[in-house]
Design a protein around this motif. Structure first.
Motif, short mmCIF file in Angstrom:
data_model
loop_
_atom_site.label_atom_id
_atom_site.label_comp_id
_atom_site.label_asym_id
_atom_site.label_seq_id
_atom_site.Cartn_x
_atom_site.Cartn_y
_atom_site.Cartn_z
N TYR A 148 59.59 34.96 -4.48
CA TYR A 148 60.92 34.62 -4.79
C TYR A 148 61.31 33.18 -4.38
O TYR A 148 62.41 32.84 -4.69
N ASN A 149 60.34 32.27 -3.92
CA ASN A 149 60.80 31.12 -3.70
C ASN A 149 59.60 30.02 -4.20
O ASN A 149 59.37 28.96 -3.35
N GLY A 150 59.38 30.14 -5.17
CA GLY A 150 58.14 29.21 -5.82
C GLY A 150 56.99 29.20 -5.20
O GLY A 150 56.42 27.89 -5.20
N GLY A 151 56.58 29.91 -4.24
CA GLY A 151 55.46 29.85 -3.29
C GLY A 151 55.56 28.85 -2.20
O GLY A 151 54.64 28.37 -1.43
N LYS A 152 56.93 28.40 -2.00
CA LYS A 152 57.11 27.34 -0.81
C LYS A 152 57.33 28.13 0.64
O LYS A 152 58.31 28.58 0.85
N VAL A 153 56.22 28.37 1.19
CA VAL A 153 56.05 29.09 2.40
C VAL A 153 56.37 28.10 3.63
O VAL A 153 55.85 26.94 4.00
N LEU A 154 57.60 28.33 4.47
CA LEU A 154 58.08 27.82 5.29
C LEU A 154 57.34 28.25 6.77
O LEU A 154 56.90 29.01 6.84
N ASP A 155 57.55 27.19 7.61
CA ASP A 155 57.08 27.45 8.92
C ASP A 155 57.97 27.65 9.81
O ASP A 155 57.66 28.16 11.17
N ARG A 156 59.17 27.19 9.72
CA ARG A 156 60.32 27.53 10.68
C ARG A 156 61.81 27.62 10.13
O ARG A 156 61.66 26.95 8.72
N VAL A 157 62.70 27.97 10.62
CA VAL A 157 63.85 28.18 10.07
C VAL A 157 65.05 27.92 11.29
O VAL A 157 64.62 28.33 12.11
N GLN A 158 66.14 27.42 10.54
CA GLN A 158 67.36 27.14 11.46
C GLN A 158 67.68 28.58 12.11
O GLN A 158 67.85 29.77 11.16
N CYS A 159 68.27 28.64 13.27
CA CYS A 159 68.62 29.79 13.93
C CYS A 159 70.04 29.55 14.88
O CYS A 159 69.88 28.75 15.63
N TYR A 160 70.96 30.49 14.65
CA TYR A 160 72.05 30.11 15.47
C TYR A 160 72.27 31.40 16.35
O TYR A 160 71.81 32.50 16.03
N VAL A 161 73.17 31.29 17.35
CA VAL A 161 73.26 32.40 18.38
C VAL A 161 74.71 33.05 17.92
O VAL A 161 75.61 32.58 18.07
N GLY A 162 74.44 34.39 17.63
CA GLY A 162 75.53 35.11 17.42
C GLY A 162 76.22 35.77 18.97
O GLY A 162 75.37 36.76 19.35
N GLY A 163 77.12 35.34 19.47
CA GLY A 163 77.21 35.93 20.87
C GLY A 163 78.87 35.85 21.16
O GLY A 163 79.80 35.85 20.28
N GLY A 164 79.37 35.56 22.81
CA GLY A 164 80.79 35.46 22.78
C GLY A 164 81.43 36.54 22.78
O GLY A 164 82.73 36.60 22.37
N TRP A 165 80.81 37.79 22.91
CA TRP A 165 81.66 38.85 22.86
C TRP A 165 82.57 39.08 23.88
O TRP A 165 82.52 38.22 24.99
N TYR A 166 83.50 39.85 23.93
CA TYR A 166 84.46 40.14 24.95
C TYR A 166 83.60 41.22 25.86
O TYR A 166 83.25 42.18 25.34
N GLU A 167 83.57 40.99 27.21
CA GLU A 167 83.31 42.05 28.20
C GLU A 167 84.09 42.14 29.17
O GLU A 167 84.56 41.15 29.58
N PRO A 168 83.97 43.29 29.88
CA PRO A 168 84.89 43.46 31.04
C PRO A 168 84.32 42.18 32.06
O PRO A 168 83.37 41.96 32.33
N GLY A 169 85.57 41.69 32.49
CA GLY A 169 85.43 40.63 33.48
C GLY A 169 85.01 39.31 33.27
O GLY A 169 84.59 38.39 33.97
N LYS A 170 84.85 39.03 31.85
CA LYS A 170 84.46 37.98 31.47
C LYS A 170 85.35 36.91 31.18
O LYS A 170 86.54 37.21 30.35
N GLY A 171 85.35 35.71 31.78
CA GLY A 171 86.40 34.76 31.46
C GLY A 171 85.85 33.50 30.80
O GLY A 171 84.74 33.61 30.46
N LEU A 172 86.66 32.35 30.89
CA LEU A 172 86.19 31.01 30.41
C LEU A 172 84.99 30.61 31.00
O LEU A 172 84.04 30.20 30.29
N LYS A 173 84.76 30.82 32.41
CA LYS A 173 83.43 30.40 33.01
C LYS A 173 82.34 30.93 32.57
O LYS A 173 81.29 30.57 32.31
N GLU A 174 82.51 32.54 32.66
CA GLU A 174 81.53 33.25 32.13
C GLU A 174 81.04 32.85 30.57
O GLU A 174 79.67 33.02 30.45
N LEU A 175 82.06 32.81 29.85
CA LEU A 175 81.44 32.43 28.31
C LEU A 175 80.99 31.05 28.51
O LEU A 175 79.65 30.93 27.44
N GLN A 176 81.40 30.04 29.38
CA GLN A 176 80.41 28.66 29.31
C GLN A 176 78.98 28.98 29.77
O GLN A 176 78.31 28.29 29.26
#
Ligand code: MG
Length: 389
Positions: A138-166
């Motif tokens: 599907y990509n013309g044989g272009k085999v990559l060795d790494r990809v960009q990756c971001y974190v999905g996080g920052g959920w709401y949790e009991p007792g979690k305030g700004l400091k805990e988020l940071q």
């Protein structure tokens, strides 16, 4: 060669997290094993997958319809032309027999999970990592060795305030990530604005912070959030509206100039086409987030990409939902924009190989055959036990 068995089991996610709309206390996922009669190292080759994150286990549909259809089909009808490997396209067509158009999620998650497990087996039989197999097809044989990756996080949790988020964000940056996504919409707007400001202080630049509203806003709230968030010029604003409310999304897009991300809750090529035709999105900046195992799998995803190309969308604008090994292989194989990660959440289903290292926001693609679940010890133990029956 043939498929000799397909097994499925439901596993609880065991999470205390909450987003703007729901908590994960009852969340489960289906783990699937597709067992073939091909032998490698004295064991039958088995392909594995699970149904990604955020949709419940769907074993009933698999057991009632899709697994029996595959097992009843003549084995040669599910094999490639050379007869030496499975043909995922034929297996998808086999599962789709006697299925009525529309109503996608009733079956798209079950079919997609089995389909991705088939691809794991295909790559293992070929002796190559799945991302390399996909790159060849599907990509013309272009085999990559790494990809960009971001974190999905920052959920709401009991007792979690700004400091805990940071603290949470700081810990992810220490692990090598550079871009973070946090939840919004689970608090009043002024409080969420403070969370965004607190997060920006840690990530350091607006291009490194995205927010996710999880489709929880009505019209008034969606437009208010768009106005409140616009000055921050964030990396993207995710799911500001109901996934199918294209008219409201277009209204949000008309007043929000920075990128919008959406699509993790659309499950068919047609739904994604409706999104890009009617949702007011911009191909030069916005982000589409299909979850591949939940949307009929990899073959259908390739058709979605073909459709998107006709509408002017480039592969670097596609960031599939689901921080897991399957998505990593798909992002690498198709050469997409990037991959999500959920380090330390969603139990055994979170993340990548146990020894995976993130460097400057990039994740190395695995070099073992298949998807690479074998390098995730706890998850693989469950999969291996399922395959053993
Ligand atoms: Mg999301």
């Amino acid at each position: 060669m043939r498929i000799v068995a397909i097994r499925e089991t439901a596993i609880p996610i065991n999470s205390t997290l909450r987003n703007a709309v729901f908590d994960f206390s009852e969340m489960t996922t289906s783990v699937v094993a597709v067992i073939t009669d091909v032998m490698r190292d004295g064991e039958p080759v088995a392909g594995f997958a699970f149904n990604s994150t955020g949709r419940y286990a769907c074993g009933a549909q698999m057991r009632d319809r899709f697994i029996p259809r595959i097992l009843k089909a003549p084995p040669e009808s599910l094999a490639n032309a050379a007869g030496d490997n499975l043909d995922p396209e034929s297996i998808l067509a086999c599962m789709m027999q006697r299925e009525k158009p529309g109503g996608h999620t009733e079956r798209s998650v079950a079919i997609g999970t089995i389909e991705v497990a088939v691809w794991d087996a295909v790559a293992k039989i070929a002796g190559k990592p799945l991302h390399a197999v996909l790159a060849e097809k599907y990509n013309g044989g272009k085999v990559l060795d790494r990809v960009q990756c971001y974190v999905g996080g920052g959920w709401y949790e009991p007792g979690k305030g700004l400091k805990e988020l940071q603290d949470e964000i700081r810990a992810k940056l220490d692990q090598g990530y550079t871009t973070m996504k946090i939840k919004v919409g689970g608090a009043p707007i002024p409080e969420d604005v403070k969370r965004v400001e607190a997060a920006l202080k840690i990530v350091g630049s607006s291009g490194r912070l995205a927010v996710d509203a999880n489709a929880g806003f009505n019209r008034a709230r969606a437009l208010s959030y768009a106005q409140a968030l616009a000055p921050f010029k964030l990396r993207w604003f995710e799911e500001p509206t109901d996934p199918l409310d294209f008219a409201l999304l277009a209204d949000v897009a008309s007043i929000y100039e920075s990128p919008i991300g959406t699509g993790e809750n659309l499950f068919s090529t047609q739904d994604v086409e409706n999104l890009v035709r009617f949702g007011g999105l911009h191909a030069d900046r916005d982000i589409i987030q299909t979850d591949v195992p939940q949307s009929y799998g990899i073959v259908q995803f390739s058709r979605t990409l073909d459709m998107l190309k006709l509408h002017g969308w480039k592969r670097h604008s596609i960031f599939p939902h689901g921080g897991n090994q399957m998505t990593l292989a798909i992002v690498g194989g198709f050469g997409l924009g990037g991959c999500e990660a959920y380090p330390g959440v969603f139990g055994i289903f979170a993340g990548f190989a146990d020894d995976a290292k993130v460097e400057d926001g990039y994740l190395r693609l695995p070099d073992r055959p298949g998807i690479g679940f074998e390098a995730q010890n706890t998850l693989y133990a469950v999969m291996h036990e399922l395959a053993a029956g």
